[in-house]
Design a protein around this motif. Structure first.
Motif, short mmCIF file in Angstrom:
data_model
loop_
_atom_site.label_atom_id
_atom_site.label_comp_id
_atom_site.label_asym_id
_atom_site.label_seq_id
_atom_site.Cartn_x
_atom_site.Cartn_y
_atom_site.Cartn_z
N SER A 46 6.15 33.98 35.47
CA SER A 46 6.99 34.90 36.25
C SER A 46 7.42 36.05 35.35
N SER A 47 8.12 37.00 35.93
CA SER A 47 8.54 38.18 35.17
C SER A 47 9.92 38.00 34.54
N GLU A 48 10.56 36.85 34.74
CA GLU A 48 11.90 36.65 34.21
C GLU A 48 11.88 36.38 32.70
N ALA A 49 12.91 36.84 32.04
CA ALA A 49 13.07 36.56 30.61
C ALA A 49 13.94 35.32 30.44
N VAL A 50 13.66 34.57 29.40
CA VAL A 50 14.40 33.35 29.10
C VAL A 50 15.00 33.52 27.71
N ILE A 51 16.31 33.31 27.58
CA ILE A 51 16.99 33.40 26.29
C ILE A 51 17.28 31.98 25.81
N ILE A 52 16.81 31.68 24.61
CA ILE A 52 16.99 30.34 24.05
C ILE A 52 17.79 30.45 22.76
N PRO A 53 19.00 29.87 22.70
CA PRO A 53 19.76 29.87 21.44
C PRO A 53 18.97 29.14 20.36
N PHE A 54 19.04 29.62 19.13
CA PHE A 54 18.28 29.03 18.04
C PHE A 54 18.62 27.55 17.87
N GLY A 55 19.86 27.18 18.13
CA GLY A 55 20.27 25.78 18.04
C GLY A 55 19.61 24.90 19.08
N GLY A 56 18.98 25.49 20.09
CA GLY A 56 18.30 24.74 21.13
C GLY A 56 16.90 24.31 20.75
N ILE A 57 16.42 24.73 19.57
CA ILE A 57 15.09 24.32 19.12
C ILE A 57 15.17 22.86 18.67
N LYS A 58 14.35 22.03 19.28
CA LYS A 58 14.33 20.60 18.96
C LYS A 58 13.33 20.27 17.87
N GLU A 59 12.16 20.92 17.93
CA GLU A 59 11.11 20.60 16.97
C GLU A 59 10.15 21.78 16.85
N VAL A 60 9.68 22.01 15.62
CA VAL A 60 8.68 23.04 15.37
C VAL A 60 7.43 22.35 14.84
N GLY A 61 6.37 22.44 15.62
CA GLY A 61 5.10 21.84 15.21
C GLY A 61 4.17 22.90 14.66
N SER A 62 2.93 22.53 14.44
CA SER A 62 1.96 23.47 13.87
C SER A 62 1.60 24.59 14.84
N SER A 63 1.67 24.33 16.15
CA SER A 63 1.32 25.38 17.11
C SER A 63 2.30 25.47 18.28
N VAL A 64 3.28 24.56 18.34
CA VAL A 64 4.21 24.50 19.47
C VAL A 64 5.64 24.37 18.97
N VAL A 65 6.55 25.04 19.68
CA VAL A 65 7.99 24.89 19.44
C VAL A 65 8.58 24.24 20.69
N VAL A 66 9.30 23.14 20.50
CA VAL A 66 9.92 22.43 21.62
C VAL A 66 11.40 22.78 21.64
N VAL A 67 11.88 23.22 22.82
CA VAL A 67 13.29 23.59 22.96
C VAL A 67 13.93 22.71 24.01
N ASP A 68 15.22 22.53 23.89
CA ASP A 68 16.00 21.74 24.84
C ASP A 68 16.12 22.52 26.14
N SER A 69 15.62 21.94 27.22
CA SER A 69 15.63 22.62 28.51
C SER A 69 17.05 22.84 29.03
N LYS A 70 18.01 22.06 28.58
CA LYS A 70 19.40 22.21 29.02
C LYS A 70 20.05 23.47 28.47
N LEU A 71 19.55 23.97 27.34
CA LEU A 71 20.19 25.12 26.69
C LEU A 71 19.57 26.46 27.07
N ARG A 72 18.53 26.45 27.91
CA ARG A 72 17.93 27.72 28.32
C ARG A 72 18.90 28.51 29.17
N ILE A 73 18.95 29.79 28.94
CA ILE A 73 19.79 30.69 29.73
C ILE A 73 18.88 31.77 30.29
N ASN A 74 18.88 31.92 31.62
CA ASN A 74 18.07 32.96 32.26
C ASN A 74 18.89 34.22 32.42
#
Length: 74
Positions: A46-74
């Motif tokens: 979609s065309s919407e932007a998603v803002i994710i606080p840095f503290g919402g990052i759960k894990e950083v892998g070699s090609s994927v970053v996993v973020v907590d879906s509860k902390l997403r702010i549209n």
């Protein structure tokens, strides 16, 4: 963690939803300390932007970053 460690990685939330890729124009940096405050992603399906606080990052892998879906702010 360096900024280059995040660039180009796919971001998904804890529910497995693809949110977008991290680009250097999509990062908010705190002026005084130079720390990353949040990520701004342009959603893949979609065309919407998603803002994710840095503290919402759960894990950083070699090609994927996993973020907590509860902390997403549209």
């Amino acid at each position: 963690m360096c900024l280059n460690d995040l660039l180009g990685k796919l971001v998904i939330d804890t529910h497995g939803n693809k949110l977008g890729k991290i680009d250097n124009r999509d990062i908010i940096i705190e002026n005084h300390y130079g720390e990353i405050e949040s990520l701004i992603l342009h959603h893949i399906t979609s065309s919407e932007a998603v803002i994710i606080p840095f503290g919402g990052i759960k894990e950083v892998g070699s090609s994927v970053v996993v973020v907590d879906s509860k902390l997403r702010i549209n």
